[in-house]
Design a protein around this motif. Structure first.
Motif, PDB file in Angstrom:
ATOM      1  N   THR A 327      42.074  45.511  33.964  1.00 32.72           N
ATOM      2  CA  THR A 327      41.303  44.466  33.577  1.00 32.72           C
ATOM      3  C   THR A 327      40.536  43.736  34.513  1.00 32.72           C
ATOM      4  O   THR A 327      40.487  44.672  35.601  1.00 32.72           O
ATOM      5  N   ASP A 328      39.881  42.802  34.262  1.00 35.48           N
ATOM      6  CA  ASP A 328      38.834  42.117  35.284  1.00 35.48           C
ATOM      7  C   ASP A 328      40.113  41.150  36.031  1.00 35.48           C
ATOM      8  O   ASP A 328      40.420  40.070  35.647  1.00 35.48           O
ATOM      9  N   ASP A 644      40.098  43.589  26.046  1.00 34.43           N
ATOM     10  CA  ASP A 644      39.112  43.906  26.976  1.00 34.43           C
ATOM     11  C   ASP A 644      37.776  43.707  26.983  1.00 34.43           C
ATOM     12  O   ASP A 644      36.868  43.180  27.906  1.00 34.43           O
ATOM     13  N   ASP A 647      36.719  40.142  26.847  1.00 37.30           N
ATOM     14  CA  ASP A 647      36.863  39.524  28.479  1.00 37.30           C
ATOM     15  C   ASP A 647      35.646  39.794  29.374  1.00 37.30           C
ATOM     16  O   ASP A 647      35.082  39.004  30.132  1.00 37.30           O
ATOM     17  N   ALA A 648      35.019  40.999  28.897  1.00 38.22           N
ATOM     18  CA  ALA A 648      33.876  41.455  29.498  1.00 38.22           C
ATOM     19  C   ALA A 648      32.320  40.840  28.854  1.00 38.22           C
ATOM     20  O   ALA A 648      31.450  41.121  29.492  1.00 38.22           O
ATOM     21  N   GLN A 649      32.654  40.163  27.860  1.00 34.94           N
ATOM     22  CA  GLN A 649      31.269  39.715  27.112  1.00 34.94           C
ATOM     23  C   GLN A 649      30.567  38.583  28.186  1.00 34.94           C
ATOM     24  O   GLN A 649      31.413  37.813  28.811  1.00 34.94           O
ATOM     25  N   VAL A 655      27.449  42.366  25.479  1.00 37.48           N
ATOM     26  CA  VAL A 655      28.452  43.188  25.901  1.00 37.48           C
ATOM     27  C   VAL A 655      28.066  44.393  26.715  1.00 37.48           C
ATOM     28  O   VAL A 655      27.339  45.222  26.267  1.00 37.48           O
ATOM     29  N   ALA A 659      33.921  48.308  29.616  1.00 34.65           N
ATOM     30  CA  ALA A 659      34.950  47.204  29.912  1.00 34.65           C
ATOM     31  C   ALA A 659      36.088  47.804  30.351  1.00 34.65           C
ATOM     32  O   ALA A 659      36.927  48.725  29.540  1.00 34.65           O
ATOM     33  N   PRO A 660      36.739  47.064  31.280  1.00 31.26           N
ATOM     34  CA  PRO A 660      36.079  45.980  32.190  1.00 31.26           C
ATOM     35  C   PRO A 660      34.986  46.644  32.945  1.00 31.26           C
ATOM     36  O   PRO A 660      34.800  47.586  33.257  1.00 31.26           O
ATOM     37  N   GLU A 661      34.016  45.688  33.391  1.00 30.33           N
ATOM     38  CA  GLU A 661      32.815  46.057  33.960  1.00 30.33           C
ATOM     39  C   GLU A 661      32.996  45.964  35.491  1.00 30.33           C
ATOM     40  O   GLU A 661      32.699  45.001  36.076  1.00 30.33           O
ATOM     41  N   TYR A 662      33.592  46.973  36.016  1.00 31.27           N
ATOM     42  CA  TYR A 662      33.806  46.863  37.517  1.00 31.27           C
ATOM     43  C   TYR A 662      32.668  47.332  38.322  1.00 31.27           C
ATOM     44  O   TYR A 662      32.907  46.897  39.490  1.00 31.27           O
ATOM     45  N   ARG A 670      23.794  49.651  30.912  1.00 34.64           N
ATOM     46  CA  ARG A 670      24.518  48.550  31.020  1.00 34.64           C
ATOM     47  C   ARG A 670      24.246  47.903  29.590  1.00 34.64           C
ATOM     48  O   ARG A 670      25.479  47.174  28.911  1.00 34.64           O
TER      49      ARG A 670
END
Length: 982
Positions: A327-328, A644, A647-649, A655, A659-662, A670
């Motif tokens: 997750t983030d 997920d 959450d990444a939006q 978007v 995702a997650p955008e680590y 991207r």
């Protein structure tokens, strides 16, 4: 156990259909000791995804439920056996635990270089660099030098003057939200998390031909006398030093833009600040406690970041590994619930946590491979044990300042680079009852959690199989090569005998070069080291995993026997639900290639590969949704993936591709609609497969924001940016055609989604129609009867998306087939066009052409991949890249849908079609899939007079069955045999 969904959906299956095959009504009874929800008789055929609609549940509450149904004769069944669900902790107030950490492992802010100079009136301050600091091995083969700083602060009389002030630079490498001059004064004194700070462009030497400068505009004249330069902290040089910190530079000031620069400080051969160094191992956290009453039940609610292993009274808690889920972690953390009733004893007990960095905290400068560097936080744990006694009282043990911490025997771990373990540093019995931790450090209490704490509901990652090496061979003096027999994702394990105190090096790889393991795919070393304390010891890593087939072992006096070299195969424990086989053994082997690649990338998210990146690239989640769902039950798993993605939006609706955008990539890596469009297509495909409307409702507003974002990028209802048909053999397909056809698919799906959730679909139907008109005007060559460049993807994508006018479909299909024929029966698409290519031919009834392409003896084809020795699906058609990628795996779900003919008519397969194609090149096909209502089976074989088809239709569903030369039949639940004549 331990769910946090307040309205879980309830599903049931009817028994064998011989006594009644269709439900006409049901009633549900749910109780918690007393009945809390009783529906009475509900006239409905729905037996899947019925939401609980009783009183709102509370934390820890345990529910049992049963169902009774009526059939089409209005005959009522017996009540079912009870099923159970239990709630987790639903609110932050229910968490009495605090985050804790080993104080020695909590990073501190890196000391800056402090430069003091004679106070002066100035507005502008420039750092002018002529020699760069020690370089980094960013890629291969050459090291890279840059000017990199986390922060530049200007002070006057002790007052910070530069916060949020404008920064300009002679040059800059920029990455949105990560690197840029503006982040040099944003107040973040480290680069462990985004935004990182400032970086110049790359150089391959430290001495500069012309200087690199950064300049701060204080916004007005002020008296300045001090500058602080904070170094980059998320990665280090191979020996642990600070990288890319300026060695020769001047600080220059001026009070007006028209004034000449004045040198305030000159530095030559400047040493970088000394970096903070962590302990020589990973933390152990522990606490002893006493239970003075009998135990009725015990629940452990816990999570450790980045990766944790929980211990209780000398044993591992549960069988899940690599917890928690991706997750983030700054926003959401997933905790797990364990039933530990049998592990807690009356008297002395000890609970412990082993922690690793995971993907949360990826450090560079280790001399080993990393895909990226960055930190979302440091290692910490949150633990709450609740023990219930017969008298109704409860003993609670929580993570807090009463815990103790010590540095453990795992001396190194990196999510990408490997793991080391020195058994001589173990603390025997540290997690056993009555353990003594008096000499350990007091754990640092970090306070109550502020992140969203979500329950782990999909199946976790587990060890699914353990295999021993098939062969072991000495390939150099003291170096032995072991072949596991196939590519996989998981842990290497070794048993060492007679090697106490010696360090074994384990080097994994997917491929060999000149008879040795090669890691050319990642470019930098990945290895594991194990030092046993005794003459017989077994070890495997705990805090990372890797994709490999081969393992080289060195550092020992004698070779381990092949049976002492093993691999633990890991994946998310989604139940296997699909099988398919044909009369063609090569095609069957192709199915295995794809299934293994899916399994190897099915961890807490669907990754692209289990070694190089381990990131959740989103295009595969929907382009290959049906391939994943054909093999595994992902009903719960994909709900988490959809969350997920939400959450990444970004705030603007975009978007990201992962995702997650680590880590933040550039350009199409991207922001590509075929990746970001997973926001729409993942919950849509999930709905079509499982009939689950929940992710549609939960994500509808996020989908609307994404569609608004695409509209803001469109020109005349068309898009024209991104990666195009990634991985295509024919790269001529216009990028705009690829992404605009996707835009049309999203608009069409949004119309259906809007209907499903009770929203107005008019906007999206209108949008789809507008895209169709614009698309044909831009890309259709009526005279040539083709789209775009005439490539296979150029024609297949609009055909599959319904963009081709009816009167031209036959012409465009003919152009598509002509291109295949002209290429000698080869396909030429990438991952975006592949599914469209197969589907268009399937809808046209042309299975033979699909199989010709798939089984072509030469590349690009699946058969060529097999012939090259692949045991999992390679990334690209020519065998380049990762050897364990499932992005080209569309042949599997196509075979279920067209060779076996199993396709849904209604969401959730309440009504479905069995309409197999009968290609000349196959004599039989058999497929089974465990659908929401029960097993679906389709098996046909050719006979002397035609085709014989066996089907199984689950109770409470119906199937329209179509065979060549026969009228369609609508069949109820049951087993059916049909024949058709030639």
């Amino acid at each position: 156990m331990g769910i946090d969904d307040p309205t879980p959906v309830l599903s049931w299956r009817l028994g064998a259909p011989d006594g009644g095959h269709r439900q006409t009504a049901y009633q549900l009874r749910v109780d918690t000791g007393t009945v809390v929800w009783y529906t009475g008789k509900v006239v409905s055929g729905q037996s899947v995804n019925v939401p609980y609609d009783g009183p709102a549940p509370t934390s820890r509450q345990r529910f049992s439920w049963r169902v009774q149904v009526w059939d089409e004769q209005d005959v009522v069944s017996e009540w079912s056996k009870d099923a159970v669900w239990e709630m987790g902790l639903l609110a932050h107030a229910d968490w009495h635990a605090h985050w804790i950490a080993d104080p020695a492992a909590v990073p501190r802010i890196q000391d800056p270089l402090v430069i003091r100079f004679t106070a002066r009136q100035t507005r502008f301050l420039r750092l002018d660099v002529t020699r760069l600091g020690r370089p980094l091995q960013e890629g291969w083969p050459d090291p890279v030098s840059r000017l990199q700083l986390a922060e530049l602060q200007v002070f006057g009389g002790g007052t910070l003057l530069s916060q949020r002030k404008r920064v300009t630079a002679s040059e800059a490498y920029t990455a949105s939200g990560v690197w840029g001059p503006e982040f040099l004064t944003d107040g973040t004194l480290h680069s462990n998390a985004d935004p990182r700070g400032y970086t110049s462009l790359e150089r391959h030497q430290q001495d500069l031909d012309s200087s690199i400068w950064v300049e701060v505009d204080l916004g007005g004249s002020a008296v300045a006398d001090e500058v602080r330069l904070y170094p980059r902290t998320d990665t280090h040089t191979p020996d642990g030093g600070v990288a890319n910190f300026p060695e020769s530079f001047t600080l220059q000031t001026r009070n007006a833009a028209s004034d000449p620069w004045t040198v305030a400080f000159r530095g030559t051969g400047q040493a970088a600040p000394e970096p903070w160094r962590p302990p020589p191992g990973l933390p152990l956290l522990a606490r002893t406690f006493t239970v003075d009453k009998p135990v009725t039940s015990a629940r452990l609610y816990a999570v450790g970041l980045g990766v944790c292993e929980l211990r209780l009274n000398g044993a591992k808690v549960g069988d899940a590994v690599l917890e928690p889920a991706y997750t983030d972690y700054r926003k959401r953390v997933v905790y797990s619930t364990y039933d530990v009733t049998s592990a807690v004893r009356t008297g002395d007990n000890t609970i412990g946590v082993m922690l690793g960095h995971g993907i949360q905290d990826v450090q560079g400068g280790t001399g080993r491979y990393t895909k990226f560097t960055g930190s979302l936080g440091f290692m910490k744990a949150l633990v709450q044990l609740e023990v219930t006694h017969p008298d109704g009282t409860r003993t609670e043990v929580v993570s807090d300042g009463q815990w103790r911490a010590e540095t453990g025997p795992t001396t190194f771990t990196n999510w990408f680079g490997g793991e080391d373990y020195d058994a001589r540093r173990e603390f025997p019995g540290w997690d056993g009852p009555g353990a003594n931790h008096q000499t350990w450090r007091v754990a640092q209490d970090l306070g109550t959690p502020t992140e969203v704490l979500s329950a782990q509901e999909p199946p976790p990652v587990r060890v699914k199989e353990t295999i021993s090496a098939a062969t072991g061979t000495e390939v150099a003096p003291g170096v032995w090569l072991y072949d596991m027999g196939r590519n996989l994702a998981g842990w290497p394990e070794v048993t060492l005998r007679g090697a106490a105190g010696r360090t074994a090096w384990l080097t994994p790889g997917e491929k060999l070069a000149n008879g040795r393991v090669t890691q050319s795919e990642v470019g930098e070393p990945v290895y594991f080291r194990f030092t046993p304390a005794t003459d017989e010891a077994t070890w495997h890593p705990r805090f990372m995993y890797y994709g490999f087939r081969y393992l080289e072992i060195s550092g020992l006096a004698a070779a381990p026997a092949p049976q002492d070299v093993r691999a633990h195969v890991l994946r998310a424990d989604n139940v296997a639900v699909g099988t398919i086989s044909t009369s063609n053994s090569t095609l069957n082997s192709v199915y295995t290639l794809v299934e293994r690649a899916v399994a190897s990338n099915m961890f807490s998210v669907l990754t692209d590969c289990p070694h190089r990146e381990k990131l959740g690239w989103l295009e595969e989640t929907h382009l290959l949704y049906d391939t994943v769902a054909a093999s595994f039950d992902v009903a719960s798993y994909y709900r988490a993936i959809a969350r997920d993605i939400r959450d990444a939006q970004l705030d603007n609706g975009m978007v990201p591709d992962i995702a997650p955008e680590y880590t933040v990539f550039d350009g199409g890596f991207r922001d590509d609609p075929n990746w970001g469009g997973a926001m729409v297509m993942v919950p849509y495909k999930h709905y079509r497969t499982y009939g689950d409307v929940g992710p549609l409702r939960d994500g509808y507003q996020a989908m609307v924001r994404y569609m608004n974002y695409l509209a803001s990028r469109a020109d005349g209802h068309l898009l024209d940016y991104g990666l195009g048909d990634w991985g295509a053999a024919d790269e001529s397909t216009p990028v705009g055609l690829v992404v605009s056809s996707a835009y049309h698919r999203f608009a069409t799906a949004m119309a259906e989604i809007s209907d499903a959730v009770g929203e107005d679909a008019t906007r999206y139907r209108t949008l789809a129609a507008d895209i169709r008109v614009a698309f044909n005007a831009a890309y259709f060559d009526k005279a040539a009867g083709r789209y775009g460049s005439g490539s296979q993807s150029s024609n297949a994508l609009p055909l599959a998306a319904g963009l081709v006018p009816d009167e031209h479909r036959a012409t465009v299909l003919a152009a598509l087939k002509a291109d295949i024929a002209n290429r000698g029966g080869h396909l030429s698409t990438g991952e975006v066009g592949l599914r469209a290519l197969f589907d268009v031919l399937g809808e046209a009834g042309d299975a033979d052409t699909v199989l010709t392409m798939a089984l072509n003896a030469t590349a690009p084809s699946y058969a060529a991949m097999l012939a090259s020795g692949a045991t999992t699906l390679p990334e690209f058609w020519d065998g380049r890249g990762s050897q364990n990628h499932f992005m080209m795996g569309a042949i599997n779900d196509w075979s279920y849908r067209y060779l076996a003919g199993i396709r849904p008519v209604e969401p959730g397969y309440r009504r479905f079609v069995i309409a197999p194609l009968i290609p000349t090149s196959l004599d039989q096909v058999s497929a089974s899939w465990e659908g929401p209502y029960g097993p679906i089976h389709s098996a046909w074989r050719k006979t002397a007079t035609g085709v014989r088809l066996s089907v199984v239709v689950p109770a409470n569903t119906e199937a329209e069955v179509r065979l060549p030369n026969e009228n369609p039949l609508v069949l109820p639940g049951g087993t059916h045999e049909l024949t058709s004549a030639d």
